[in-house]
Write a protein that holds these residues in place. Structure first.
Motif, PDB file in Angstrom:
ATOM      1  N   MET A  64       0.832  -1.202   0.000  1.00 47.17           N
ATOM      2  CA  MET A  64       0.000   0.000   0.000  1.00 47.17           C
ATOM      3  C   MET A  64       0.872   1.260   0.000  1.00 47.17           C
ATOM      4  SD  MET A  64      -3.010  -1.029  -0.391  1.00 47.17           S
ATOM      5  CE  MET A  64      -3.984   0.454  -0.133  1.00 47.17           C
ATOM      6  N   LYS A  65       1.974   1.227   0.759  1.00 43.50           N
ATOM      7  CA  LYS A  65       2.891   2.366   0.796  1.00 43.50           C
ATOM      8  C   LYS A  65       3.513   2.607  -0.579  1.00 43.50           C
ATOM      9  CE  LYS A  65       6.011   2.661   4.204  1.00 43.50           C
ATOM     10  NZ  LYS A  65       6.737   2.257   5.439  1.00 43.50           N
ATOM     11  N   LYS A  66       3.940   1.520  -1.228  1.00 41.75           N
ATOM     12  CA  LYS A  66       4.523   1.635  -2.566  1.00 41.75           C
ATOM     13  C   LYS A  66       3.495   2.193  -3.546  1.00 41.75           C
ATOM     14  CE  LYS A  66       8.072  -1.936  -2.622  1.00 41.75           C
ATOM     15  NZ  LYS A  66       8.141  -3.387  -2.676  1.00 41.75           N
ATOM     16  N   ARG A  67       2.284   1.660  -3.451  1.00 40.14           N
ATOM     17  CA  ARG A  67       1.224   2.088  -4.369  1.00 40.14           C
ATOM     18  C   ARG A  67       0.898   3.570  -4.150  1.00 40.14           C
ATOM     19  NH1 ARG A  67      -4.444  -0.859  -5.821  1.00 40.14           N
ATOM     20  NH2 ARG A  67      -4.911   0.588  -7.489  1.00 40.14           N
ATOM     21  N   ARG A  68       0.866   3.991  -2.890  1.00 36.51           N
ATOM     22  CA  ARG A  68       0.577   5.384  -2.578  1.00 36.51           C
ATOM     23  C   ARG A  68       1.672   6.297  -3.129  1.00 36.51           C
ATOM     24  NH1 ARG A  68       1.164   9.121   1.655  1.00 36.51           N
ATOM     25  NH2 ARG A  68      -0.632  10.514   1.721  1.00 36.51           N
ATOM     26  N   LYS A  69       2.946   5.872  -2.978  1.00 37.90           N
ATOM     27  CA  LYS A  69       4.070   6.640  -3.515  1.00 37.90           C
ATOM     28  C   LYS A  69       3.947   6.784  -5.031  1.00 37.90           C
ATOM     29  CE  LYS A  69       8.618   6.584  -1.582  1.00 37.90           C
ATOM     30  NZ  LYS A  69       9.655   5.843  -0.842  1.00 37.90           N
ATOM     31  N   MET A  70       3.597   5.687  -5.702  1.00 34.79           N
ATOM     32  CA  MET A  70       3.439   5.715  -7.155  1.00 34.79           C
ATOM     33  C   MET A  70       2.298   6.643  -7.553  1.00 34.79           C
ATOM     34  SD  MET A  70       4.068   1.700  -8.112  1.00 34.79           S
ATOM     35  CE  MET A  70       3.144   1.842  -9.648  1.00 34.79           C
ATOM     36  N   LEU A  71       1.199   6.567  -6.824  1.00 34.05           N
ATOM     37  CA  LEU A  71       0.059   7.432  -7.111  1.00 34.05           C
ATOM     38  C   LEU A  71       0.428   8.902  -6.928  1.00 34.05           C
ATOM     39  CD1 LEU A  71      -2.955   5.515  -5.544  1.00 34.05           C
ATOM     40  CD2 LEU A  71      -2.738   6.220  -7.938  1.00 34.05           C
ATOM     41  N   LEU A  72       1.143   9.208  -5.844  1.00 30.87           N
ATOM     42  CA  LEU A  72       1.538  10.602  -5.609  1.00 30.87           C
ATOM     43  C   LEU A  72       2.489  11.094  -6.699  1.00 30.87           C
ATOM     44  CD1 LEU A  72       1.904  10.577  -1.721  1.00 30.87           C
ATOM     45  CD2 LEU A  72       0.154  11.753  -3.063  1.00 30.87           C
ATOM     46  N   ALA A  73       3.388  10.228  -7.148  1.00 34.54           N
ATOM     47  CA  ALA A  73       4.293  10.589  -8.246  1.00 34.54           C
ATOM     48  C   ALA A  73       3.492  10.826  -9.524  1.00 34.54           C
ATOM     49  CB  ALA A  73       5.334   9.496  -8.465  1.00 34.54           C
ATOM     50  N   LEU A  74       2.499   9.980  -9.758  1.00 32.97           N
ATOM     51  CA  LEU A  74       1.648  10.135 -10.940  1.00 32.97           C
ATOM     52  C   LEU A  74       0.828  11.415 -10.864  1.00 32.97           C
ATOM     53  CD1 LEU A  74       0.604   8.995 -13.603  1.00 32.97           C
ATOM     54  CD2 LEU A  74      -1.042   7.634 -12.309  1.00 32.97           C
TER      55      LEU A  74
END
Length: 96
Positions: free
Chosen positions: A14-24
């Protein structure tokens, strides 16, 4: 126990996914702003193409987001919209 390992693994994902979403989100924001700048400086074709790219990515993202909590989905939408990113409408043609 195996359950706690699963929980840790899930939290990491979830942390990785959130980081990716914020980068996107950051990428979408910058690309949208660039598109608007292109339109404002008379390069409408390139500007509209950039804005459409942002809208297309956002629609795909938004379609996949029910997997995230609705509250988080709403937060991302509000964040994007507070940064001037409107979806579901073409930017106004600016007359110089």
């Amino acid at each position: 126990s195996e359950d706690s390992e699963d929980a840790v693994e899930h939290a990491e994902q979830m942390k990785k996914r959130r980081k990716m979403l914020l980068a996107l989100v950051q990428y979408l924001k910058e690309t949208y702003q660039l598109g608007i700048m292109e339109i404002e400086t008379g390069n409408e074709e390139k500007g509209h193409a950039l804005v459409r790219e942002v809208q297309n990515i956002y629609r795909q993202l938004y379609g996949e987001m029910p997997a995230l909590m609705e509250e988080q989905r709403q937060m991302y939408r509000e964040y994007l919209e507070s940064n001037g990113i409107r979806f579901f409408q073409e930017p106004h043609k600016l007359t110089g």
